[in-house]
Design an enzyme around this catalytic site. Structure first.
Site, PDB file in Angstrom:
ATOM      1  N   GLU A 151       0.815  -1.214   0.000  1.00  0.00           N
ATOM      2  CA  GLU A 151       0.000   0.000   0.000  1.00  0.00           C
ATOM      3  C   GLU A 151       0.849   1.266   0.000  1.00  0.00           C
ATOM      4  O   GLU A 151       1.930   1.319   0.580  1.00  0.00           O
ATOM      5  CB  GLU A 151      -0.976   0.007   1.171  1.00  0.00           C
ATOM      6  CG  GLU A 151      -0.387   0.138   2.541  1.00  0.00           C
ATOM      7  CD  GLU A 151      -1.443   0.010   3.626  1.00  0.00           C
ATOM      8  OE1 GLU A 151      -2.463   0.737   3.577  1.00  0.00           O
ATOM      9  OE2 GLU A 151      -1.248  -0.814   4.528  1.00  0.00           O
ATOM     10  N   HIS A 153       0.858   4.556   1.553  1.00  0.00           N
ATOM     11  CA  HIS A 153       0.272   4.946   2.826  1.00  0.00           C
ATOM     12  C   HIS A 153       1.025   6.145   3.380  1.00  0.00           C
ATOM     13  O   HIS A 153       2.251   6.194   3.318  1.00  0.00           O
ATOM     14  CB  HIS A 153       0.373   3.750   3.782  1.00  0.00           C
ATOM     15  CG  HIS A 153      -0.338   3.886   5.091  1.00  0.00           C
ATOM     16  ND1 HIS A 153       0.063   4.765   6.059  1.00  0.00           N
ATOM     17  CD2 HIS A 153      -1.416   3.225   5.588  1.00  0.00           C
ATOM     18  CE1 HIS A 153      -0.740   4.655   7.108  1.00  0.00           C
ATOM     19  NE2 HIS A 153      -1.646   3.742   6.844  1.00  0.00           N
ATOM     20  N   ASP A 183      -3.958   3.891  -0.235  1.00  0.00           N
ATOM     21  CA  ASP A 183      -4.686   4.193   0.993  1.00  0.00           C
ATOM     22  C   ASP A 183      -5.092   5.667   0.915  1.00  0.00           C
ATOM     23  O   ASP A 183      -4.236   6.548   0.781  1.00  0.00           O
ATOM     24  CB  ASP A 183      -3.774   3.934   2.193  1.00  0.00           C
ATOM     25  CG  ASP A 183      -4.440   4.210   3.522  1.00  0.00           C
ATOM     26  OD1 ASP A 183      -4.802   5.374   3.759  1.00  0.00           O
ATOM     27  OD2 ASP A 183      -4.584   3.279   4.333  1.00  0.00           O
ATOM     28  N   GLU A 268     -11.849   1.687   5.522  1.00  0.00           N
ATOM     29  CA  GLU A 268     -10.919   1.438   6.628  1.00  0.00           C
ATOM     30  C   GLU A 268     -11.035   2.611   7.594  1.00  0.00           C
ATOM     31  O   GLU A 268     -10.429   3.658   7.398  1.00  0.00           O
ATOM     32  CB  GLU A 268      -9.486   1.277   6.122  1.00  0.00           C
ATOM     33  CG  GLU A 268      -8.529   0.879   7.232  1.00  0.00           C
ATOM     34  CD  GLU A 268      -7.091   0.771   6.758  1.00  0.00           C
ATOM     35  OE1 GLU A 268      -6.355  -0.056   7.300  1.00  0.00           O
ATOM     36  OE2 GLU A 268      -6.689   1.537   5.847  1.00  0.00           O
TER      37      GLU A 268
END
Length: 302
Positions: A151, A153, A183, A268
């Site tokens: 990811e 991030h 993300d 998330e």
């Protein structure tokens, strides 16, 4: 018109929402209640008996998938280069950890695996052996039809050597079984007040500046869109008027649509941990994202 998004939820969103970790069936029930069709999990944290779940747990997993009509989307995993403190993993050991999780993801029906590699810096530059771990598992991933996707991030932005390294690997190998996971926390453009159960003070802001948001321009998504295979729809707080207090969803949705993305948006939630709050927050996010997608498709996207 581009294709529609597919909506899912990470079970991580619901950690401690009852004041203690909810059961697997609780998570299935709340995910299905949003109208989502996909479920994302953390392998080590949510597979009983990981990495070799017993028959009883496996039977429950597949029964719940059938009962709630959910599709396994992404399984999160780790390649821990410092599992022994006196040395880093060898290439063979790291590749074996990744293979272990590919086997499990396949057994559970997942088509995406997020490996989190050990990092060498605060901007999340992965350890040097990550390419060898992945390359040794490309044939296995192809056999199982699973895409491995580290990811992007915060605090890593899109224009960064980490992203360039992953893209260079894809181009060099020509693989269809390694891609990027984005993300959406990278688009955060306002400071957080809480990070999970932690209230953020000035000392935390000083040492973890990404908590204030790294504010990546959503337009930059178009530069990497062809490599993106999965999106974790990170968020922290959506108010009663369906306004996200940290993520600018309108330009994000616009960029995703114009880029032709039609994959998963997997919620998330990483906001304040309080009983029932995550359940309500995930519902709000799904209403908000579907509203914005509908307006874009209908041409009423102001």
């Amino acid at each position: 018109m581009t294709g529609s998004f597919k909506y899912g939820v990470s079970t991580y969103s619901y950690v401690n929402d009852y004041g203690s970790i909810m059961t697997l069936e609780d998570a299935f029930d709340h995910i299905a209640d949003t109208g989502a069709t996909g479920i994302e999990i953390l392998g080590e944290g949510q597979v009983e008996g990981y990495p070799e779940p017993g028959k009883e747990w496996l039977d429950l997993w597949f029964a719940l998938l059938d009962r709630y009509q959910l599709e396994p989307t992404n399984m999160c995993s780790w390649v821990d280069m410092r599992i022994t403190l006196n040395r880093n993993l060898t290439v063979e050991e790291g590749a074996a950890e990744l293979a272990r999780d590919l086997h499990l993801a396949h057994r559970l029906g997942f088509k995406f695996l997020r490996p989190k590699f050990g990092v060498l810096s605060h901007d999340l530059i992965p350890e040097a052996n990550w390419e060898a771990y992945v390359e040794r598992n490309l044939d296995l991933a192809a056999k199982y039809d699973i895409v491995m996707c580290p990811e992007i991030h915060a605090p890593t932005p899109i224009k960064h050597q980490v992203v360039d390294g992953y893209i260079d690997f894809i181009e060099r190998t020509g693989t269809k079984h390694f891609g990027l996971m984005v993300d959406t926390g990278i688009f955060q453009n306002k400071p957080l007040t809480h990070w999970g159960s932690h209230q953020i003070n000035e000392e935390a802001r000083k040492h973890m500046e990404f908590l204030n948001g790294i504010a990546v321009n959503p337009e930059e998504f178009l530069d990497i869109a062809k490599y993106v295979v999965f999106i974790q729809a990170k968020f922290h707080d959506i108010d009663e008027n369906l306004e996200d207090l940290h993520i600018p969803w309108k330009p994000v949705i616009s960029a995703l649509k114009r880029a032709g993305y039609s994959g998963w948006l997997s919620s998330e939630y990483e906001g304040l941990r309080a009983p029932w709050r995550a359940i309500d927050q995930v519902r709000r996010q799904h209403v908000l994202l579907r509203k914005l997608e509908r307006e874009y498709d209908e041409g009423t996207f102001a």
